[in-house]
Design a protein around this motif. Structure first.
Motif, PDB file in Angstrom:
ATOM      1  N   GLY A   1       0.789  -1.226   0.000  1.00  9.76           N
ATOM      2  CA  GLY A   1       0.000   0.000   0.000  1.00  9.76           C
ATOM      3  C   GLY A   1       0.819   1.273   0.000  1.00  9.76           C
ATOM      4  O   GLY A   1       0.262   2.366  -0.142  1.00  9.76           O
ATOM      5  N   ASN A   2       2.131   1.174   0.163  1.00 13.44           N
ATOM      6  CA  ASN A   2       2.990   2.356   0.161  1.00 13.44           C
ATOM      7  C   ASN A   2       3.357   2.753  -1.267  1.00 13.44           C
ATOM      8  O   ASN A   2       3.412   1.915  -2.163  1.00 13.44           O
ATOM      9  N   TYR A   3       3.626   4.043  -1.441  1.00 16.48           N
ATOM     10  CA  TYR A   3       4.056   4.547  -2.743  1.00 16.48           C
ATOM     11  C   TYR A   3       5.573   4.725  -2.743  1.00 16.48           C
ATOM     12  O   TYR A   3       6.163   5.127  -1.737  1.00 16.48           O
ATOM     13  N   TYR A   4       6.181   4.425  -3.878  1.00 21.50           N
ATOM     14  CA  TYR A   4       7.630   4.553  -4.006  1.00 21.50           C
ATOM     15  C   TYR A   4       7.966   5.279  -5.294  1.00 21.50           C
ATOM     16  O   TYR A   4       7.286   5.118  -6.310  1.00 21.50           O
ATOM     17  N   THR A   5       8.997   6.090  -5.225  1.00 22.59           N
ATOM     18  CA  THR A   5       9.472   6.786  -6.416  1.00 22.59           C
ATOM     19  C   THR A   5      10.873   6.301  -6.739  1.00 22.59           C
ATOM     20  O   THR A   5      11.710   6.132  -5.855  1.00 22.59           O
ATOM     21  N   THR A   6      11.105   6.054  -7.993  1.00 24.06           N
ATOM     22  CA  THR A   6      12.418   5.634  -8.465  1.00 24.06           C
ATOM     23  C   THR A   6      12.475   5.941  -9.951  1.00 24.06           C
ATOM     24  O   THR A   6      11.636   6.687 -10.466  1.00 24.06           O
ATOM     25  N   SER A   7      13.438   5.391 -10.629  1.00 30.06           N
ATOM     26  CA  SER A   7      13.525   5.547 -12.079  1.00 30.06           C
ATOM     27  C   SER A   7      13.740   4.185 -12.713  1.00 30.06           C
ATOM     28  O   SER A   7      14.274   3.272 -12.077  1.00 30.06           O
ATOM     29  N   ILE A   8      13.318   4.067 -13.957  1.00 31.39           N
ATOM     30  CA  ILE A   8      13.601   2.867 -14.733  1.00 31.39           C
ATOM     31  C   ILE A   8      14.495   3.261 -15.894  1.00 31.39           C
ATOM     32  O   ILE A   8      14.515   4.419 -16.317  1.00 31.39           O
ATOM     33  N   GLN A   9      15.237   2.296 -16.403  1.00 32.13           N
ATOM     34  CA  GLN A   9      16.131   2.570 -17.525  1.00 32.13           C
ATOM     35  C   GLN A   9      16.479   1.263 -18.226  1.00 32.13           C
ATOM     36  O   GLN A   9      16.542   0.203 -17.598  1.00 32.13           O
ATOM     37  N   MET A  10      16.691   1.346 -19.522  1.00 35.50           N
ATOM     38  CA  MET A  10      17.082   0.171 -20.281  1.00 35.50           C
ATOM     39  C   MET A  10      18.521  -0.196 -19.935  1.00 35.50           C
ATOM     40  O   MET A  10      19.410   0.652 -19.953  1.00 35.50           O
ATOM     41  N   SER A  11      18.730  -1.466 -19.594  1.00 37.80           N
ATOM     42  CA  SER A  11      20.050  -1.944 -19.200  1.00 37.80           C
ATOM     43  C   SER A  11      20.494  -3.071 -20.118  1.00 37.80           C
ATOM     44  O   SER A  11      19.793  -4.077 -20.265  1.00 37.80           O
ATOM     45  N   ALA A  12      21.658  -2.900 -20.723  1.00 40.83           N
ATOM     46  CA  ALA A  12      22.212  -3.965 -21.561  1.00 40.83           C
ATOM     47  C   ALA A  12      22.666  -5.136 -20.700  1.00 40.83           C
ATOM     48  O   ALA A  12      22.588  -6.293 -21.117  1.00 40.83           O
ATOM     49  N   ALA A  13      23.130  -4.847 -19.487  1.00 33.24           N
ATOM     50  CA  ALA A  13      23.586  -5.909 -18.584  1.00 33.24           C
ATOM     51  C   ALA A  13      22.420  -6.770 -18.121  1.00 33.24           C
ATOM     52  O   ALA A  13      22.546  -7.987 -17.977  1.00 33.24           O
TER      53      ALA A  13
END
Length: 380
Positions: A300-312
């Motif tokens: 139920g908690n909200y989280y902020t982060t980022s996503i990114q394309m990873s070759a690894a």
């Protein structure tokens, strides 16, 4: 050749929704999928209406009418050879065959989009049964060792490197080798699955060439911060033909090894958790840029982060503490909820952004000291 039993299950009210077809990349043709042979190879039939009754049936939830059920995708060898499609039952087989084969041509983007919703993905590039575990055991490598090391075996079957580095000691022609390394899998020229050892190496330097691309100071700063270059660059993908293609570039934070992945192989999701990417965010992710998101977790908690394309990672990854961008709204709410960037959860400190998993909670609660790297040594 004896077949693994693939008789339809007695599902009562469950109704057939479609049938399974595959595009054979080796033979470059679409076929119907009949089942899995005893040797783990996918059994296929010519794509014609007369054989449609023998194709594997798929229900409305995407489950297969086989005794393997949802685990069907993990029981056949060479999963990278085939692209699977769940074709609606009312679609004639010949029509499906024509569309599937047309979708493989670069110029037919519209057909690929039309078939996108019918694709059935298997995240595994390798099958566990393809690994010579008897040989691996002589070097201390067992399924349990890998599974108990942050589920490294699952990552390796997906084509990624192990989650942790192992201390490896083994004899060689020159003498004795010893060092910390991650493990991954690869196929040799005969198609045999073997282990690839990724020793920790020196960090890349400014001016260093990687597949025809020269690393700059700004590149290394970005790679060290997020693990990804944050953009696409042209790289040599075939040294024999000198062919170049736009690629993503990433660096393993433990081994310092560089990884590349052609943009054409990217699968960027439109939705991450409960957060739907806008068209501009989707395009930014496709370009390899960092995209901030905010999502609601199961607790139920909200989280902020980022996503990114990873070759690894061979796909999109959460950056968590490596994020350099955050949604403004998410930041404000996070500051209100988490004073000083920390939050008490049942007496445990939770860093803003990344949710605590059971392993982390247990580690904090018991205040365990850091354990040594798993050791892999040959058994004499």
């Amino acid at each position: 050749m004896d077949n693994v039993n693939l008789a339809p299950e007695n599902n009562g009210a469950t109704q057939e929704h479609g049938y399974l077809m595959a595009y054979d990349k080796k033979e470059q043709k679409a076929k119907g999928v009949k089942g899995i042979a005893a040797n783990g190879e996918l059994e296929t039939l010519e794509a014609n209406e007369a054989d449609k009754g023998q194709f594997i049936k798929v229900d409305q939830r995407g489950n297969f009418f086989t005794n393997f059920g949802k685990n069907f995708l993990y029981h056949y060898n060479n999963p990278r050879r085939y692209s699977l499609y769940n074709i609606p039952k009312e679609t004639p087989v010949e029509q499906a065959k024509e569309k599937i084969e047309a979708a493989q041509l670069p110029q037919n983007e519209a057909v690929r989009k039309e078939l996108a919703s019918t694709r059935v993905y298997n995240n595994h590039r390798y099958n566990e049964r393809e690994i010579n575990w008897e040989q691996a055991a002589r070097y201390g490598i067992t399924p349990d060792v890998l599974k108990n090391s942050k589920d490294s075996l699952e990552r390796m079957l997906q084509g990624k490197s192990s989650a942790v580095a192992f201390h490896i000691a083994k004899p060689s022609e020159l003498g004795r080798e010893s060092g910390d390394a991650k493990l991954s899998l690869f196929r040799d020229e005969n198609g045999v699955v073997k282990f690839d050892i990724h020793y920790i190496r020196q960090a890349p330097k400014v001016g260093e060439d990687y597949r025809g691309y020269t690393l700059t100071e700004a590149d290394l700063k970005t790679l060290n911060q997020t693990g990804n270059l944050g953009k696409t660059v042209d790289m040599v993908i075939d040294y024999r033909t000198k062919e170049t293609k736009p690629c993503y570039l990433s660096k393993d934070p433990v081994t310092n090894e560089l990884f590349h992945m052609p943009v054409e192989q990217a699968r960027v999701p439109r939705k991450v958790k409960d957060y739907t990417l806008s068209p501009s965010e989707y395009e930014a992710a496709l370009r390899g840029e960092e995209v901030p998101i905010r999502f609601k977790s199961n607790n139920g908690n909200y989280y902020t982060t980022s996503i990114q394309m990873s070759a690894a990672e061979r796909g999109v990854e959460f950056l968590w503490e490596r994020s350099t961008k955050k949604l403004e709204e998410g930041q404000k709410q996070e500051q209100q909820q988490n004073s000083n960037g920390e939050q008490q959860v049942n007496g445990l400190v939770q860093t803003a952004g990344k949710p605590l998993n059971k392993e982390e909670a247990s580690r904090q609660a018991e205040k365990k000291t850091r354990t040594r790297k798993p050791t892999i040594t040959p058994k004499m």
